[in-house]
Design a protein around this motif. Sequence first.
Motif, PDB file in Angstrom:
ATOM      1  N   LEU A 102       3.747   5.933  -5.589  1.00  0.00           N
ATOM      2  CA  LEU A 102       3.100   6.362  -6.987  1.00  0.00           C
ATOM      3  C   LEU A 102       2.827   6.403  -7.645  1.00  0.00           C
ATOM      4  N   LEU A 103       1.405   6.951  -6.857  1.00  0.00           N
ATOM      5  CA  LEU A 103       0.570   7.488  -7.347  1.00  0.00           C
ATOM      6  C   LEU A 103       0.722   9.681  -6.627  1.00  0.00           C
TER       7      LEU A 103
ATOM      8  N   TYR B 299       4.002   1.440  -0.666  1.00  0.00           N
ATOM      9  CA  TYR B 299       4.354   1.222  -2.578  1.00  0.00           C
ATOM     10  C   TYR B 299       3.295   2.042  -3.306  1.00  0.00           C
ATOM     11  N   VAL B 300       1.857   2.169  -3.489  1.00  0.00           N
ATOM     12  CA  VAL B 300       1.358   2.711  -4.148  1.00  0.00           C
ATOM     13  C   VAL B 300       1.106   3.816  -4.352  1.00  0.00           C
TER      14      VAL B 300
ATOM     15  N   MET C 137       1.024  -1.163  -0.059  1.00  0.00           N
ATOM     16  CA  MET C 137      -0.057   0.010   0.234  1.00  0.00           C
ATOM     17  C   MET C 137       0.854   0.967   0.539  1.00  0.00           C
TER      18      MET C 137
END
Length: 542
Positions: free
Chosen positions: A356-357, A352-353, A350
Amino acid sequence: MFLMTQQPLSSLAKLRFLAFTLLLVLPCARSLANIKLSHEDAIARYTHKIVTHVTWPDEQDSGTLVIGILSNNATQLESFNNYLHLKQVRNKTLSVEAITSKKIPEGRYALLFVNNESLHRITDKLLNDTKLLIVTDSGTRQDKRITRLAVVNRKIKIHLHRETLVSNGFSISNALLEHTGTKEDLKAQLRAQEKHLNDLMRETQVKEEQLKALNDTLTKTNSTLAKTRSDLQYKSTKLNENQIKLDQLNSKLSLIQSKIAQGQNEVAQLNALIEKKQRELANQRWSMKEKNMEVRKLKAQKTINQEELEKKATLIDSQKATIQYTQDAIRQQRILLLIASFTAVVFLIMAYVLLLLNTIRKKNNSKLARLNANLYELATTDSMTKLFNRRHFIESSENLILQQRRNSARSCVLLMDIDHFKRVNDTYGHAVGDEVIVRVADILIANLRKHDIVGRLGGEEFAMVLWDCSVNAAFTIAQRLRSEVQNSSVNTKHGEVGFTISIGLTEIIPNKDDIDQALLRADSALYAAKSNGRNQVFVSEI
């Protein structure tokens, strides 16, 4: 007002390429009237312009745009082959095909050119094909679904219906609409692009709010993860302590089992001794009393030993139950350890996501800022000369006059016009006329002071506001500009072409004038300079 093309926002390089193409296409369009081309060549060229500035709805699905020619004119087909065949447009290869069959293939062509003699072969089915662009040189058939190349005063003009093309999924560049469409078409195009940009901005705002919520969730998750790691470390310590206790119990169990085996050996020996004594009793009846006493003692010892063995067996069963309970506890702790590890992996994914966003949001914001800067430049500057356009010049001049009133400064306005500019266009062509306009603009920019403002009001007319400048100083600057323009020239195929300018000068009256009043007096002075022979500076009387 913000403008956007139909290309994705991520392709800023394509937007710059489109603007550069616009700068190249418009001068060429102005000079077409002076280039001696055949009617067929001109039709082919304007068809190429339509292909360049119109994007098909399914253009990305193919690497080739096929253009069908429905004409019995061999010269017409040769012109299309010369100007369009195997040319590259938006990384697509153009392919020109002559239609010789009686039936026109459906779904093959992206663009179908039909001359006046073959217009009767166009069926309603072809007209209703939303992916086919039909172009004709006929001026008789008026149909919103057909793009016409009409000849007006020996010049070709493109007649297209923007609303019909857009409803069919086509995209039309702003450059083509400025050149061929109506003001209403261009306004509708700009409104649609502005709405698209606003939608993107709202979507970006929603993404930012979602990202903020995810950041809050990540903070809470990290706190929970730290607590879980602490609990996991504590349970791991307990597990090691229980393992040590289990090893100690196993050692005690081994010692007890060894003692039980030793006791069993002793019992076996006592049983053998009893049997031996019984045989002796049979042989020695005379000593039976003494031997019976001994037997009683041995039986009593046997009973004591058996009771001790039963106690030891009960103790072993109790220790086995303790060991089983400890092993169950170890298995439960291992399961909890696996669950905690899985939870930690999910939290890391979570995080990492979210990172990225956040990176994608920053990239989109950066691209949007660059696009707004480019759009502001297009809205405030003249595309040919890079000077302020009329609207931005008027706004900037009004702000300068307000500042002049606060500072009690003196300012002047110069209104300049290129002499005999129409004669230059008629004699040497619009391309040379555009070069003369650019040369004059370069001279004005080179002589611009720090706080001065210069703009192109339209055509060959320029204006300059000189901040904190007296009439005498403004007259000196105007004479220098006039002299530099007189001494400059542009190279043409006929040789060097010289040109001059006339200048009207007036002072801005403090606390009274606005820019429009000052320009009116400057225009009167400019008219006087023109009437007195041109190539001179005239000062307006206040």
